[in-house]
Design a protein around this motif. Structure first.
Motif, PDB file in Angstrom:
ATOM      1  N   LEU A 160      -1.915   2.281  10.574  1.00 33.09           N
ATOM      2  CA  LEU A 160      -0.942   1.309  10.070  1.00 33.09           C
ATOM      3  C   LEU A 160      -1.372   0.831   8.698  1.00 33.09           C
ATOM      4  CD1 LEU A 160      -2.078  -1.926  10.472  1.00 33.09           C
ATOM      5  CD2 LEU A 160      -1.925  -1.171  12.837  1.00 33.09           C
ATOM      6  N   LEU A 161      -0.418   0.375   7.930  1.00 32.87           N
ATOM      7  CA  LEU A 161      -0.654  -0.086   6.564  1.00 32.87           C
ATOM      8  C   LEU A 161      -0.119  -1.497   6.396  1.00 32.87           C
ATOM      9  CD1 LEU A 161       0.610   3.150   4.759  1.00 32.87           C
ATOM     10  CD2 LEU A 161      -1.776   2.453   4.974  1.00 32.87           C
ATOM     11  N   VAL A 162      -0.836  -2.308   5.619  1.00 34.27           N
ATOM     12  CA  VAL A 162      -0.399  -3.669   5.309  1.00 34.27           C
ATOM     13  C   VAL A 162      -0.198  -3.766   3.798  1.00 34.27           C
ATOM     14  CG1 VAL A 162      -0.978  -6.118   5.352  1.00 34.27           C
ATOM     15  CG2 VAL A 162      -1.621  -4.641   7.279  1.00 34.27           C
ATOM     16  N   ASP A 163       0.988  -4.166   3.399  1.00 31.66           N
ATOM     17  CA  ASP A 163       1.301  -4.335   1.976  1.00 31.66           C
ATOM     18  C   ASP A 163       0.586  -5.582   1.455  1.00 31.66           C
ATOM     19  OD1 ASP A 163       2.386  -4.624  -0.548  1.00 31.66           O
ATOM     20  OD2 ASP A 163       4.437  -4.997   0.134  1.00 31.66           O
ATOM     21  N   ILE A 164      -0.397  -5.384   0.579  1.00 29.17           N
ATOM     22  CA  ILE A 164      -1.140  -6.517   0.022  1.00 29.17           C
ATOM     23  C   ILE A 164      -0.804  -6.736  -1.452  1.00 29.17           C
ATOM     24  CG2 ILE A 164      -3.020  -6.302   1.680  1.00 29.17           C
ATOM     25  CD1 ILE A 164      -4.674  -5.081  -0.703  1.00 29.17           C
ATOM     26  N   SER A 165       0.280  -6.132  -1.923  1.00 33.69           N
ATOM     27  CA  SER A 165       0.654  -6.287  -3.334  1.00 33.69           C
ATOM     28  C   SER A 165       0.760  -7.747  -3.763  1.00 33.69           C
ATOM     29  CB  SER A 165       1.978  -5.561  -3.604  1.00 33.69           C
ATOM     30  OG  SER A 165       1.900  -4.207  -3.213  1.00 33.69           O
ATOM     31  N   PRO A 166       1.359  -8.628  -2.932  1.00 34.37           N
ATOM     32  CA  PRO A 166       1.492 -10.033  -3.364  1.00 34.37           C
ATOM     33  C   PRO A 166       0.157 -10.766  -3.506  1.00 34.37           C
ATOM     34  CG  PRO A 166       3.010  -9.521  -1.557  1.00 34.37           C
ATOM     35  CD  PRO A 166       2.039  -8.390  -1.651  1.00 34.37           C
ATOM     36  N   VAL A 167      -0.916 -10.247  -2.868  1.00 32.07           N
ATOM     37  CA  VAL A 167      -2.191 -10.964  -2.878  1.00 32.07           C
ATOM     38  C   VAL A 167      -3.312 -10.116  -3.497  1.00 32.07           C
ATOM     39  CG1 VAL A 167      -1.625 -12.453  -0.924  1.00 32.07           C
ATOM     40  CG2 VAL A 167      -2.680 -10.209  -0.502  1.00 32.07           C
ATOM     41  N   TRP A 168      -2.930  -9.116  -4.291  1.00 32.03           N
ATOM     42  CA  TRP A 168      -3.946  -8.238  -4.865  1.00 32.03           C
ATOM     43  C   TRP A 168      -4.963  -9.010  -5.713  1.00 32.03           C
ATOM     44  CZ3 TRP A 168      -6.530  -4.101  -4.259  1.00 32.03           C
ATOM     45  CH2 TRP A 168      -7.304  -3.599  -5.304  1.00 32.03           C
ATOM     46  N   GLU A 169      -4.488  -9.907  -6.562  1.00 34.34           N
ATOM     47  CA  GLU A 169      -5.411 -10.670  -7.402  1.00 34.34           C
ATOM     48  C   GLU A 169      -6.321 -11.558  -6.561  1.00 34.34           C
ATOM     49  OE1 GLU A 169      -6.068 -10.219 -10.507  1.00 34.34           O
ATOM     50  OE2 GLU A 169      -4.555  -8.636 -10.592  1.00 34.34           O
TER      51      GLU A 169
END
Length: 242
Positions: A160-169
């Motif tokens: 499974l994958l979790v989208d962490i784009s919003p919290v990358w920084e």
């Protein structure tokens, strides 16, 4: 609900493992209002760089940046996590029972550092033993709903994958809390794999690779150790490969 119950408990071999492997996912859950706790099995006292005191200070700083409810250290012997005593195994069972997490996340089952794989197997065992009524500890039997492991050095195909784009920084801020371990141009300590200038680009490349599968910018991948149940087939988010 017991006051110390958490939604997600991350149990890792060393301070900094969690931030590397699943820092974005942990931060994402905190921001969504979930209760997140952290447990480190060792103080990383046999690592090439830093000291137990410095690493504990860095770990607590990262916990505050993350927004976790707590961060505990079991004090097990670094580099020998595959040789836990029965009492140490029971103390790990007790931690799981104490916090009653819905989900446990831990190190990958195989990796460059032997402690990572050993940690996975000890946590997997503890999650099972925690549900056995004839094993007596300070807290009553309890078994988490799911166990997932993150990735570190070795690539493992995720379930499974979790989208962490919003919290990358935020993830990168977490990594930078560990100045004694990860790349720090001001450090005069010996060179290691994770202290090299290439380490942060490697972490980003892995997140971009996982993100490419999910058609997002950055993602973290996880392995699951039992089937993932969904309401129906149409509820699954699957990207078109065409």
């Amino acid at each position: 609900m017991r006051r110390n119950r958490v939604d997600l408990l991350c149990i890792s071999a060393h301070p900094d493992d969690a931030e590397w492997g699943c820092g974005g996912t942990l931060r994402l859950h905190v921001l969504k209002g979930h209760r997140v706790g952290m447990v480190d099995l060792s103080k990383g006292e046999r690592g090439t760089r830093g000291s137990p005191e410095v690493r504990e200070e860095e770990a607590q700083q990262a916990m505050r940046v993350l927004g976790a409810l707590f961060r505990e250290n079991m004090g097990f012997s670094d580099a020998f996590l595959g040789s836990l005593s029965e009492q140490e195994k029971l103390s790990l069972v007790d931690v799981i029972r104490k916090y009653e997490p819905r989900v446990v996340i831990t190190n990958p089952p195989e990796d460059r550092h032997p402690d990572h794989g050993d940690s996975f197997h000890e946590v997997q065992r503890a999650c099972f033993l925690a549900g056995l009524s004839k094993i007596q500890t300070n807290y009553p039997p309890y078994r988490p709903q799911a166990l997932y492991s993150y990735m570190q050095t070795t690539y493992l195909k995720p379930d499974l994958l979790v989208d962490i784009s919003p919290v990358w920084e935020d993830k990168m801020k977490l990594l930078r809390c560990f100045k004694s371990q990860f790349h720090n141009p001001k450090s005069q300590e010996p060179h290691t794999f994770i202290s090299s200038p290439e380490f942060f680009p490697f972490v980003e490349a892995r997140a971009r690779e996982m993100g490419r599968w999910a058609e997002v910018k950055y993602a973290e991948g996880f392995l699951s150790y039992k089937p993932i149940i969904v309401p129906n087939l149409l509820s699954i988010s699957v990207k078109d490969d065409s």
